[in-house]
Design an enzyme around this catalytic site. Structure first.
Site: not given
Ligand SMILES: Cc1ncc(COP(=O)(O)O)c(C=O)c1O
Length: 429
Positions: A240, A326, A322, A282, A353-354, A382, A285
């Site tokens: 995240g 959102y 994206r 994890e 076409c949006e 993404y 992005r």
């Molecule tokens: C379980 C889990 N881990 C890691 C991520 C990675 O998120 P980010 O790309 O924002 O680092 C996500 C994103 O949806 C996730 O669902």
């Protein structure tokens, strides 16, 4: 076009890349990805004992990406049979995979067991039942984590917030559901519970939600120890970590984000008399977003006097959904007019076409001509992974660049590719 006016990315003149490989084109810098992996090594893996990092492959996954990650010592977070399959085809070590998802199919769970995926993150008690049944049937053991929804509301778009109690992901900490399932797992012959996972949301610019979630999880870890005697070995704090969207925003430094989280885990464990679990991160992005740009050819210009000026490009929500999905913000430049002053404010729109197919609003650019090249930044995450064939637009090609190398790692789709798998039943011929 004069070279001195052109944008250079990953050591390459992007206008040359556009004419050589065509547009729209995803361009990914191998060095930029490796730099981020090395920051994970120095600021997390080497700095703190007993840690592990996996890259969230939903952000962007290809065979070549698997190879880069493996050579940098980073594992993979996968969420589907397709992602497991891709990793396996790239020769990625299966024990370095962590398998997530709120609705893994029995076939996907079977595939994970058969391939020996390192961790399966169980999302609910129902999924636990299904996984245990399959593990018994195929007589295969697996190490698992439980995904917990810590009841924390992350400050991000609601579509990418995942840690609140009403989230479709994970088991709520409220009630005694988690204690019950922990006790079941403690006696399982096939499933070995290692600990817990949370992921509070994506594109986070600060670590407030992570810090709150750590408190919740450490309380949970100490409760299950006191009530059931379960000793947690692993705590996965998800990803995240955000990236800057517009010019002038500072990049998020991994250590600014993760150091306070580690301090909280270490001191929180001391306060509760817990052994410090292995900590896993994890990022998705943060590793790949800024390593990517997309090149488009500019097409038609439409000026509605006194209202708005549209600049159309030869891609759009098909290669980058994206903004439409959102409201994600992007910035771009006219790559062959880098030294020209901005003279107009435009909305960059795609060809779908949006009416919502708007990639960038209020972008200031110099005077342009059809055929000029627009480079949109920060499209490594993404974009490719969320692309579609809406309006039967073929997906762009993807090239990986580094000093002296520009390799196609995903071919541009052809019209023939769009028809792959389609048939006309006899009675319609
Ligand atoms: C379980 C889990 N881990 C890691 C991520 C990675 O998120 P980010 O790309 O924002 O680092 C996500 C994103 O949806 C996730 O669902």
């Amino acid at each position: 076009m004069k070279r001195k006016n052109n944008l250079i990315f990953g050591g390459w003149d992007v206008v040359d890349l556009a004419s050589r490989f065509g547009t729209p084109l995803y361009v990914l810098s191998e060095d930029a990805i490796r730099d981020r992996c090395r920051e994970v090594q120095s600021c997390f893996l080497k700095k703190y004992e007993n840690t592990h990092a996996v890259y969230a492959s939903k952000a962007f996954l290809t065979l070549a990406m698997c190879r880069i990650l493996e050579t940098e010592g980073i594992g993979l977070d996968v969420v589907s049979g397709g992602e497991i399959y891709t990793a396996a085809k790239a020769g990625f070590s299966m024990e370095k995979l962590i398998f997530h998802g709120n609705n893994k199919s029995p076939d996907e769970l079977r595939l994970a067991l058969e391939k020996g995926v390192g961790r399966i993150v169980v999302d609910s008690e129902n999924e636990y039942d299904i996984l245990e049944g399959i593990a018994e049937e195929v007589e295969s053991e697996a190490d698992i984590l439980f995904r917990v929804a810590p009841g924390v509301d992350a400050h991000t778009h609601k579509y990418i917030a995942t840690g609140h109690t009403a989230s479709k992901f994970g088991m709520p900490v409220l009630g005694d559901g988690i204690t019950r399932i922990v006790e079941r797992a403690m006696t399982s012959r096939f499933l070995h519970l290692k600990g817990f996972h949370f992921h509070v949301g994506s594109q986070l610019k600060d670590n407030m939600s992570h810090l709150m979630a750590v408190n919740v999880l450490l309380d949970l870890i100490s409760n299950v120890r006191d009530r059931s005697g379960f000793l947690t070995e692993e705590l996965n704090v998800g990803g995240g970590f955000g990236v800057p969207e517009l010019p002038g925003e500072d990049p998020v430094k991994l250590s600014d984000f993760i150091d306070p989280v580690m301090e909280r885990i270490i001191s929180g464990c001391e306060d509760r008399g817990l052994r410090i679990p292995q900590t896993i991160i994890e990022p998705g992005r943060w590793i790949v977003s800024e390593a990517g740009i997309t090149l488009y050819s500019i097409g038609l210009l439409k000026e509605i006097p006194g209202v708005i000026t549209y600049v159309s490009v030869d891609g759009g929500m098909t290669d980058n959904p994206r903004p439409a999905l959102y409201g994600a913000l992007y910035h771009g430049v006219v790559a062959n007019r880098m030294d020209e002053k901005a003279s107009m404010k435009v909305s960059v729109v795609g060809k779908c076409c949006e009416s919502g197919d708007v990639l960038i609003r209020d972008l200031e650019i110099p005077s342009i001509k059809p055929g000029d090249i627009l480079a949109v930044f920060n499209t490594g995450a993404y974009n490719f992974s969320m692309a579609s064939n809406y309006n039967r637009n073929p997906r762009p090609g993807l090239i990986l660049v580094s000093e002296g190398k520009a390799d196609i790692i995903v071919e541009r789709q052809t019209y023939e590719d769009l028809l792959r798998g389609e048939t006309i039943p006899e009675h319609l011929k």
